[in-house]
Design a protein around this motif. Structure first.
Motif, PDB file in Angstrom:
ATOM      1  N   LEU A 350       0.723  -1.255   0.007  1.00 58.04           N
ATOM      2  CA  LEU A 350      -0.171   0.082   0.121  1.00 58.04           C
ATOM      3  C   LEU A 350       0.862   1.253   0.005  1.00 58.04           C
ATOM      4  CD1 LEU A 350      -2.868   1.238   0.336  1.00 58.04           C
ATOM      5  CD2 LEU A 350      -2.438   1.005   2.673  1.00 58.04           C
ATOM      6  N   ALA A 351       0.967   2.022  -1.243  1.00 54.21           N
ATOM      7  CA  ALA A 351       1.682   3.169  -1.196  1.00 54.21           C
ATOM      8  C   ALA A 351       1.074   4.269  -1.270  1.00 54.21           C
ATOM      9  CB  ALA A 351       2.547   3.132  -2.326  1.00 54.21           C
ATOM     10  N   HIS A 352       1.642   5.533  -0.826  1.00 57.71           N
ATOM     11  CA  HIS A 352       0.817   6.776  -0.483  1.00 57.71           C
ATOM     12  C   HIS A 352       1.680   7.893  -0.939  1.00 57.71           C
ATOM     13  CE1 HIS A 352      -1.451   9.572   2.247  1.00 57.71           C
ATOM     14  NE2 HIS A 352      -0.361  10.268   1.696  1.00 57.71           N
ATOM     15  N   ALA A 353       1.266   8.916  -1.833  1.00 55.36           N
ATOM     16  CA  ALA A 353       2.039  10.169  -1.867  1.00 55.36           C
ATOM     17  C   ALA A 353       0.910  11.350  -2.329  1.00 55.36           C
ATOM     18  CB  ALA A 353       2.575  10.153  -3.288  1.00 55.36           C
ATOM     19  N   GLY A 354       1.139  12.562  -1.401  1.00 60.30           N
ATOM     20  CA  GLY A 354       0.328  13.535  -1.397  1.00 60.30           C
ATOM     21  C   GLY A 354      -0.777  13.420  -0.587  1.00 60.30           C
ATOM     22  N   LEU A 355      -2.140  13.892  -1.214  1.00 64.60           N
ATOM     23  CA  LEU A 355      -3.293  14.172  -0.582  1.00 64.60           C
ATOM     24  C   LEU A 355      -3.944  12.984  -0.715  1.00 64.60           C
ATOM     25  CD1 LEU A 355      -4.140  17.922  -1.421  1.00 64.60           C
ATOM     26  CD2 LEU A 355      -2.898  17.127   0.792  1.00 64.60           C
ATOM     27  N   THR A 356      -4.771  12.544   0.659  1.00 62.94           N
ATOM     28  CA  THR A 356      -6.079  11.664   0.097  1.00 62.94           C
ATOM     29  C   THR A 356      -7.074  12.347  -0.415  1.00 62.94           C
ATOM     30  OG1 THR A 356      -7.021  12.103   2.197  1.00 62.94           O
ATOM     31  CG2 THR A 356      -5.405  10.359   2.430  1.00 62.94           C
ATOM     32  N   VAL A 357      -8.135  11.692  -1.038  1.00 66.63           N
ATOM     33  CA  VAL A 357      -9.324  12.219  -1.397  1.00 66.63           C
ATOM     34  C   VAL A 357      -9.979  13.290  -0.591  1.00 66.63           C
ATOM     35  CG1 VAL A 357     -11.688  11.795  -2.252  1.00 66.63           C
ATOM     36  CG2 VAL A 357      -9.849  10.270  -3.003  1.00 66.63           C
ATOM     37  N   ALA A 358      -9.983  13.000   0.605  1.00 71.36           N
ATOM     38  CA  ALA A 358     -10.765  13.933   1.776  1.00 71.36           C
ATOM     39  C   ALA A 358      -9.886  14.963   1.831  1.00 71.36           C
ATOM     40  CB  ALA A 358     -10.948  12.876   2.966  1.00 71.36           C
ATOM     41  N   GLU A 359      -8.684  14.831   1.758  1.00 71.86           N
ATOM     42  CA  GLU A 359      -7.748  16.006   2.212  1.00 71.86           C
ATOM     43  C   GLU A 359      -7.780  16.997   1.161  1.00 71.86           C
ATOM     44  OE1 GLU A 359      -4.296  13.724   5.042  1.00 71.86           O
ATOM     45  OE2 GLU A 359      -4.135  14.053   2.978  1.00 71.86           O
ATOM     46  N   ALA A 360      -7.868  16.470  -0.107  1.00 74.90           N
ATOM     47  CA  ALA A 360      -7.902  17.129  -1.226  1.00 74.90           C
ATOM     48  C   ALA A 360      -9.129  17.936  -1.432  1.00 74.90           C
ATOM     49  CB  ALA A 360      -7.875  16.306  -2.599  1.00 74.90           C
ATOM     50  N   ARG A 361     -10.328  17.437  -1.031  1.00 68.72           N
ATOM     51  CA  ARG A 361     -11.530  18.097  -1.129  1.00 68.72           C
ATOM     52  C   ARG A 361     -11.680  19.333  -0.155  1.00 68.72           C
ATOM     53  NH1 ARG A 361     -15.125  12.734  -2.634  1.00 68.72           N
ATOM     54  NH2 ARG A 361     -14.825  12.887  -4.724  1.00 68.72           N
ATOM     55  N   GLU A 362     -10.950  19.076   1.023  1.00 70.76           N
ATOM     56  CA  GLU A 362     -10.996  19.810   1.970  1.00 70.76           C
ATOM     57  C   GLU A 362     -10.064  21.031   1.694  1.00 70.76           C
ATOM     58  OE1 GLU A 362      -9.694  20.554   6.759  1.00 70.76           O
ATOM     59  OE2 GLU A 362      -9.564  18.676   5.971  1.00 70.76           O
ATOM     60  N   ARG A 363      -9.206  20.900   0.808  1.00 67.95           N
ATOM     61  CA  ARG A 363      -8.081  22.002   0.546  1.00 67.95           C
ATOM     62  C   ARG A 363      -8.462  22.673  -0.755  1.00 67.95           C
ATOM     63  NH1 ARG A 363      -1.719  20.701   0.275  1.00 67.95           N
ATOM     64  NH2 ARG A 363      -2.355  20.329   2.673  1.00 67.95           N
ATOM     65  N   HIS A 364      -9.318  21.861  -1.821  1.00 63.73           N
ATOM     66  CA  HIS A 364      -9.279  22.361  -3.186  1.00 63.73           C
ATOM     67  C   HIS A 364     -10.853  22.502  -3.282  1.00 63.73           C
ATOM     68  CE1 HIS A 364      -5.111  22.353  -4.400  1.00 63.73           C
ATOM     69  NE2 HIS A 364      -5.195  21.215  -3.688  1.00 63.73           N
ATOM     70  N   GLY A 365     -11.764  22.318  -2.316  1.00 59.43           N
ATOM     71  CA  GLY A 365     -13.117  22.110  -2.582  1.00 59.43           C
ATOM     72  C   GLY A 365     -13.795  21.297  -3.832  1.00 59.43           C
ATOM     73  N   ASP A 366     -14.687  21.739  -4.554  1.00 59.66           N
ATOM     74  CA  ASP A 366     -15.222  20.851  -5.722  1.00 59.66           C
ATOM     75  C   ASP A 366     -14.446  20.804  -6.812  1.00 59.66           C
ATOM     76  OD1 ASP A 366     -17.671  20.983  -4.079  1.00 59.66           O
ATOM     77  OD2 ASP A 366     -18.370  22.738  -5.023  1.00 59.66           O
ATOM     78  N   ASP A 367     -13.318  21.493  -6.997  1.00 59.73           N
ATOM     79  CA  ASP A 367     -12.494  21.250  -8.256  1.00 59.73           C
ATOM     80  C   ASP A 367     -11.451  20.191  -7.925  1.00 59.73           C
ATOM     81  OD1 ASP A 367     -11.360  21.887 -10.557  1.00 59.73           O
ATOM     82  OD2 ASP A 367     -10.047  23.651 -10.090  1.00 59.73           O
ATOM     83  N   VAL A 368     -11.951  19.009  -7.388  1.00 62.68           N
ATOM     84  CA  VAL A 368     -11.352  17.891  -7.529  1.00 62.68           C
ATOM     85  C   VAL A 368     -11.692  16.497  -8.070  1.00 62.68           C
ATOM     86  CG1 VAL A 368     -10.477  15.896  -5.935  1.00 62.68           C
ATOM     87  CG2 VAL A 368     -10.398  18.334  -5.008  1.00 62.68           C
ATOM     88  N   GLU A 369     -10.853  15.861  -8.850  1.00 59.66           N
ATOM     89  CA  GLU A 369     -11.294  14.892  -9.741  1.00 59.66           C
ATOM     90  C   GLU A 369     -10.511  13.606  -9.234  1.00 59.66           C
ATOM     91  OE1 GLU A 369     -11.836  15.895 -14.235  1.00 59.66           O
ATOM     92  OE2 GLU A 369      -9.773  16.420 -13.429  1.00 59.66           O
ATOM     93  N   VAL A 370     -11.268  12.373  -9.175  1.00 60.00           N
ATOM     94  CA  VAL A 370     -10.535  11.333  -8.674  1.00 60.00           C
ATOM     95  C   VAL A 370     -10.581  10.238  -9.870  1.00 60.00           C
ATOM     96  CG1 VAL A 370     -10.473   9.256  -6.981  1.00 60.00           C
ATOM     97  CG2 VAL A 370     -11.313  11.725  -6.379  1.00 60.00           C
TER      98      VAL A 370
END
Length: 465
Positions: A350-370
């Protein structure tokens, strides 16, 4: 001054920093109270990965039927497994981590001695008082001991003391749900130990992307690891030759028993005996307080790695050590804001880099694509029988801000996406880079291709027919 630089600690941060300093023709003294190699070689990365390799071999034997080969239940002698672990350690200690290799670089090593700061430019080592223009502290961390009644009396293992046992226990209770606890839980289960994991929180690996963690937990349970979430260990006792944990599960009274107990609930910095308080250097529960250049409140004294509490990883400690040397001896300021990816080396990884989905939405609002791609669509994963995995990429304004991979080689795959995050690259741009086929990395190109194709739809009116 006796030296240009004194380095205290010869683990991951200290070794790499010392090697870099040696290339600059600096007069360097390195002090290590234990052994060269630190936690990584003796109690961390190396022994755990060697144990995981043996456990993986046993698992392959049991599951060989999936590859058209008659499966067999392996005869596992864990005493031999632990001897192999120690052989790997000895091999590294005699080559890459050999003290003589560092002395040949021109470094002065003082091993088996403790160091205490006596001033902004002075360190006491044994009976000697040494002076230095700069001091780099990289003494690492050690496993934290939770405040559980009866724990010390009953006795327990940690990621340090574990490697002193001769063979695996028949049954194991694991308190904690972080990377070390989970890696070792899967390894011991595959080697034949009955394993129960007790995690106080709502989920294992709480810093990682929940969607991928849930899949990994399902895999662990499928292999026979008993995972108990919302399990609070309150008291430990010895009963009928077993170590028994009393507590609650989902708020109800519960009891768990096993031959041995492994505690993995975090780490604490190794600050004892350094004399930090005499110089007014602040220490928090997470580590020595430093500025954005790794300097303590005394500008000539730097702290890096686990001791500074930023990221508790071997690779980040090494990077911080090098950057601290650069900051000390080169013009300008060192840059310490690099992205730090990580991996939990379960199977799959299990590898991780940068923001999780929840963190990205908290920081960038609705302008997030997954973007998601199941490895069931990867030709290589299907050929290898490792298709139970997922690549998940998080974008904000079309640029990659997070990447999470559950795959057999996730620790290798994450590097491409971590580099893209660091450089602020649009996800669709990765589609133009040709990836070798058939590899797992082809899946990244396929997923990036989907992002590129979606973008091309806006311009299809330009297509010539």
């Amino acid at each position: 001054m006796d030296y240009d630089l004194i380095i205290v600690g010869m683990g991951s941060g200290g070794m790499v920093a010392a090697e870099f300093a040696a290339t600059l023709d600096l007069k360097v003294c390195v002090v290590e109270r234990d052994r060269v190699g630190g936690d990584c070689l003796w109690t961390g990365c190396v022994p755990s990965k060697a144990l995981l390799a043996s456990a993986r071999a046993a698992h392959h034997m049991r599951t060989a039927g999936a590859f058209g080969i008659e499966p067999v239940e392996p005869v596992v002698d864990t005493a031999k497994v632990f001897e192999r672990v120690r052989a790997v350690q000895r091999s590294i200690a005699a080559t890459d981590d050999d003290p003589e290799r560092f002395r040949a670089m021109g470094l002065e090593l003082r091993l088996g001695q403790a160091a205490t700061l006596t001033g902004p430019h002075s360190v006491r080592v044994g009976d000697d008082e040494l002076g230095s223009k700069h001091i780099l502290l990289c003494t690492g961390s050690r496993p934290a001991e939770p405040a559980i009644d009866g724990l010390a009396v009953a006795g327990f293992l940690t990621s340090e003391s574990l490697w002193e046992i001769e063979r695996a226990p028949a049954s194991l209770l694991v308190i904690g749900g972080g990377p070390v606890a989970i890696e070792l839980s899967q390894a011991f289960r595959r080697l034949g130990t009955t394993v129960t994991v007790l995690q106080r929180g709502e989920r294992l690996l709480p810093r990682d992307e929940p969607e991928l963690v849930d899949r990994l937990v399902a895999r662990l349970r499928g292999e026979g690891v008993e995972v108990r979430l919302r399990a609070d260990a309150q008291r430990v006792a010895l009963e009928d030759g077993l170590k028994v944990v009393h507590g609650t599960h989902d708020g109800a009274p519960a009891r768990w028993a096993a031959e041995e107990l492994l505690v993995g609930v975090g780490r604490q910095p190794n600050v004892d005996g350094l004399g930090l308080e005499l110089l007014g250097i602040e220490v928090t529960p997470h580590g020595v307080k430093v500025d954005d250049r790794s300097r303590t409140s005394v500008p000539s004294i730097y702290a890096v790695g686990d001791l500074a509490g930023r990221h508790l990883f071997t690779h980040s400690a090494a990077s911080e050590g090098v950057k601290a040397i650069r900051d000390m001896f080169f013009p300008g300021k060192g840059r310490f804001d690099s992205l730090v990816p990580w991996a939990t080396f379960t199977d799959p990884e299990l590898a991780h880099a940068g923001l999780t989905v929840a963190e990205a939405r908290e920081r960038h609002g609705d302008d997030v694509e997954v973007w998601r791609m199941e490895l069931a669509h990867s030709d290589r994963a299907r050929a290898d029988g490792t298709e139970d995995g997922l690549i998940l990429v998080v974008c904000a304004k079309k640029r990659i801000v997070g990447a999470h991979i559950l795959a057999a080689a996730a620790g290798e795959l994450i590097q491409e996406l971590a580099g893209a995050i660091e450089r602020g690259i649009k996800f669709s741009d990765l589609a133009s880079q040709i990836h070798v086929y058939p590899t797992m990395s082809t899946s990244i190109a396929q997923l990036a291709g989907q992002a590129a194709f979606e973008g091309a739809q806006r311009y299809k009116w330009l297509v010539r027919t």
